[in-house]
Write a protein that holds these residues in place. Sequence first.
Motif, PDB file in Angstrom:
ATOM      1  N   ARG A 183       0.843  -1.202   0.000  1.00  6.92           N
ATOM      2  CA  ARG A 183       0.000   0.000   0.000  1.00  6.92           C
ATOM      3  C   ARG A 183       0.872   1.243   0.000  1.00  6.92           C
ATOM      4  NH1 ARG A 183      -1.555   3.625   3.743  1.00  6.92           N
ATOM      5  NH2 ARG A 183      -0.409   2.488   5.352  1.00  6.92           N
ATOM      6  N   SER A 184       0.469   2.226  -0.797  1.00  5.74           N
ATOM      7  CA  SER A 184       1.193   3.497  -0.838  1.00  5.74           C
ATOM      8  C   SER A 184       0.858   4.328   0.392  1.00  5.74           C
ATOM      9  CB  SER A 184       0.816   4.278  -2.102  1.00  5.74           C
ATOM     10  OG  SER A 184       1.212   5.628  -1.994  1.00  5.74           O
ATOM     11  N   PHE A 185       1.867   5.004   0.946  1.00  6.97           N
ATOM     12  CA  PHE A 185       1.631   5.914   2.057  1.00  6.97           C
ATOM     13  C   PHE A 185       0.907   7.177   1.578  1.00  6.97           C
ATOM     14  CE2 PHE A 185       5.053   3.477   4.154  1.00  6.97           C
ATOM     15  CZ  PHE A 185       4.473   3.306   5.410  1.00  6.97           C
ATOM     16  N   SER A 186       0.930   7.435   0.285  1.00  9.57           N
ATOM     17  CA  SER A 186       0.303   8.641  -0.256  1.00  9.57           C
ATOM     18  C   SER A 186      -1.215   8.548  -0.258  1.00  9.57           C
ATOM     19  CB  SER A 186       0.800   8.913  -1.681  1.00  9.57           C
ATOM     20  OG  SER A 186       2.179   9.167  -1.700  1.00  9.57           O
ATOM     21  N   SER A 187      -1.742   7.362  -0.545  1.00 10.37           N
ATOM     22  CA  SER A 187      -3.186   7.194  -0.626  1.00 10.37           C
ATOM     23  C   SER A 187      -3.540   5.719  -0.504  1.00 10.37           C
ATOM     24  CB  SER A 187      -3.725   7.739  -1.951  1.00 10.37           C
ATOM     25  OG  SER A 187      -5.105   7.444  -2.109  1.00 10.37           O
ATOM     26  N   ASP A 188      -4.622   5.430   0.243  1.00  9.72           N
ATOM     27  CA  ASP A 188      -5.096   4.052   0.371  1.00  9.72           C
ATOM     28  C   ASP A 188      -5.637   3.509  -0.944  1.00  9.72           C
ATOM     29  OD1 ASP A 188      -4.447   4.028   3.033  1.00  9.72           O
ATOM     30  OD2 ASP A 188      -6.435   4.625   3.728  1.00  9.72           O
ATOM     31  N   ARG A 189      -5.847   4.388  -1.897  1.00 10.60           N
ATOM     32  CA  ARG A 189      -6.386   3.962  -3.191  1.00 10.60           C
ATOM     33  C   ARG A 189      -5.312   3.332  -4.066  1.00 10.60           C
ATOM     34  NH1 ARG A 189      -9.941   8.491  -5.920  1.00 10.60           N
ATOM     35  NH2 ARG A 189     -10.634   6.647  -7.073  1.00 10.60           N
ATOM     36  N   ILE A 190      -4.058   3.477  -3.662  1.00  5.10           N
ATOM     37  CA  ILE A 190      -2.957   2.863  -4.408  1.00  5.10           C
ATOM     38  C   ILE A 190      -2.506   1.632  -3.629  1.00  5.10           C
ATOM     39  CG2 ILE A 190      -0.688   3.211  -5.434  1.00  5.10           C
ATOM     40  CD1 ILE A 190      -1.183   6.218  -5.295  1.00  5.10           C
ATOM     41  N   GLU A 191      -2.981   0.477  -4.011  1.00  2.00           N
ATOM     42  CA  GLU A 191      -2.659  -0.741  -3.278  1.00  2.00           C
ATOM     43  C   GLU A 191      -2.757  -1.953  -4.191  1.00  2.00           C
ATOM     44  OE1 GLU A 191      -5.481  -1.412  -0.180  1.00  2.00           O
ATOM     45  OE2 GLU A 191      -7.225  -1.098  -1.466  1.00  2.00           O
ATOM     46  N   GLY A 192      -2.131  -3.029  -3.750  1.00  2.00           N
ATOM     47  CA  GLY A 192      -2.172  -4.283  -4.479  1.00  2.00           C
ATOM     48  C   GLY A 192      -1.886  -5.425  -3.530  1.00  2.00           C
ATOM     49  N   GLU A 193      -2.192  -6.651  -3.941  1.00  2.00           N
ATOM     50  CA  GLU A 193      -1.943  -7.803  -3.079  1.00  2.00           C
ATOM     51  C   GLU A 193      -1.740  -9.063  -3.903  1.00  2.00           C
ATOM     52  OE1 GLU A 193      -6.478  -9.117  -1.921  1.00  2.00           O
ATOM     53  OE2 GLU A 193      -5.490  -7.633  -0.647  1.00  2.00           O
ATOM     54  N   GLU A 194      -1.028 -10.033  -3.305  1.00  2.00           N
ATOM     55  CA  GLU A 194      -0.810 -11.344  -3.918  1.00  2.00           C
ATOM     56  C   GLU A 194      -0.883 -12.402  -2.832  1.00  2.00           C
ATOM     57  OE1 GLU A 194       2.392 -12.276  -6.451  1.00  2.00           O
ATOM     58  OE2 GLU A 194       1.936 -10.740  -7.941  1.00  2.00           O
ATOM     59  N   ARG A 195      -1.374 -13.572  -3.216  1.00  3.23           N
ATOM     60  CA  ARG A 195      -1.501 -14.679  -2.264  1.00  3.23           C
ATOM     61  C   ARG A 195      -0.308 -15.615  -2.386  1.00  3.23           C
ATOM     62  NH1 ARG A 195      -6.715 -15.496  -0.213  1.00  3.23           N
ATOM     63  NH2 ARG A 195      -6.385 -17.749  -0.030  1.00  3.23           N
ATOM     64  N   VAL A 196       0.188 -16.050  -1.238  1.00  3.55           N
ATOM     65  CA  VAL A 196       1.252 -17.043  -1.177  1.00  3.55           C
ATOM     66  C   VAL A 196       0.820 -18.125  -0.189  1.00  3.55           C
ATOM     67  CG1 VAL A 196       3.078 -15.392  -1.740  1.00  3.55           C
ATOM     68  CG2 VAL A 196       2.496 -15.812   0.654  1.00  3.55           C
ATOM     69  N   HIS A 197       1.509 -19.249  -0.255  1.00  6.28           N
ATOM     70  CA  HIS A 197       1.191 -20.355   0.661  1.00  6.28           C
ATOM     71  C   HIS A 197       2.382 -20.603   1.576  1.00  6.28           C
ATOM     72  CE1 HIS A 197      -0.943 -23.916   2.043  1.00  6.28           C
ATOM     73  NE2 HIS A 197       0.216 -24.559   2.012  1.00  6.28           N
ATOM     74  N   LEU A 198       2.074 -20.768   2.857  1.00  3.52           N
ATOM     75  CA  LEU A 198       3.112 -21.063   3.848  1.00  3.52           C
ATOM     76  C   LEU A 198       2.754 -22.352   4.563  1.00  3.52           C
ATOM     77  CD1 LEU A 198       5.650 -20.310   5.458  1.00  3.52           C
ATOM     78  CD2 LEU A 198       4.166 -19.001   7.016  1.00  3.52           C
ATOM     79  N   SER A 199       3.658 -23.317   4.482  1.00  5.83           N
ATOM     80  CA  SER A 199       3.474 -24.592   5.158  1.00  5.83           C
ATOM     81  C   SER A 199       4.375 -24.623   6.384  1.00  5.83           C
ATOM     82  CB  SER A 199       3.813 -25.747   4.208  1.00  5.83           C
ATOM     83  OG  SER A 199       3.669 -26.991   4.858  1.00  5.83           O
ATOM     84  N   VAL A 200       3.782 -24.719   7.558  1.00  2.77           N
ATOM     85  CA  VAL A 200       4.555 -24.731   8.811  1.00  2.77           C
ATOM     86  C   VAL A 200       4.552 -26.148   9.360  1.00  2.77           C
ATOM     87  CG1 VAL A 200       4.786 -23.777  11.128  1.00  2.77           C
ATOM     88  CG2 VAL A 200       3.920 -22.344   9.270  1.00  2.77           C
ATOM     89  N   LYS A 201       5.715 -26.777   9.371  1.00  3.57           N
ATOM     90  CA  LYS A 201       5.867 -28.148   9.849  1.00  3.57           C
ATOM     91  C   LYS A 201       7.133 -28.210  10.694  1.00  3.57           C
ATOM     92  CE  LYS A 201       3.760 -30.109   5.674  1.00  3.57           C
ATOM     93  NZ  LYS A 201       3.975 -31.010   4.502  1.00  3.57           N
TER      94      LYS A 201
END
Length: 269
Positions: free
Chosen positions: A216-234
């Motif tokens: 997310r941009s500190f300039s505006s909440d309207r500038i943002e993006g996301e991606e999904r990743v997988h974490l396996s905890v064993k």
Amino acid sequence: MKGVLLAALVLLAGAACAADLQVLKPVYVMVQDDGEVFLGTVGPGQTVFVEADALVETGGIHGIGGRWDRLEVVDVPGGWTAEDSFLYEQPLKARITVAKEAPDGEYEVLVRSVDIENKEGLGEVNLKLIVNVSREVFGMEVLPSEKETGATQPATYTVMIENKGVASDAFEISAKGLPAWDYKKAVFVPYGTCKSVQYDLVGAEDGEYDVTVAVRSFSSDRIEGEERVHLSVKTTLVSDYKATNNGLLLFPIFEQAAYSIMGLLANLF
């Protein structure tokens, strides 16, 4: 006849006084009075700096140029803010900040370079700047898409942020979907560049987690993006050894070499 000569002299005098303005950033272009320049794309809330050369090689009293005193912002759209350049600085830098809630689209900003009191006979250069406002000013990618680690051991992902606009900006990296994890990391990305940042995820308990990494941009909440990743905890002996590849600093210095070798061997499993 005298009238024709007088008109010609006036035209020549005007040509001798005409001066240019060299815009340096974010685009490099030479402009004359009443010129128009497309600056590029800026996101809502972002600040773009317009830089221009204070030194002039054309026009002026003797036709050999001179020096602009200031770059002034004459008019901006509603909700926007701006600041003129400092007096006599080199290069001249004017600041323009887009309104945080500005809708996508093209906007006009009027600026001018001035020779105060026309001491050097440069007059002024009026310039129309065309600014494209869009939330699509950055790209992101998170690698790898999945990773395995032990409980309480860090899994390090690489977050790549590309700033596609003409305004440098600071971004915040965060994650959701992992219990009790609220780690945030800030990064500054100059305009027109791409920066890679290491970001850690730590799971306190064994499990399979689909985590959303957000930028997310500190300039505006309207500038943002996301991606999904997988974490396996064993939590196994092999996963503990693999965790040493992530730079875990829990071992005495004299044991670091041994654990580094264990980490390399663990990658074979």
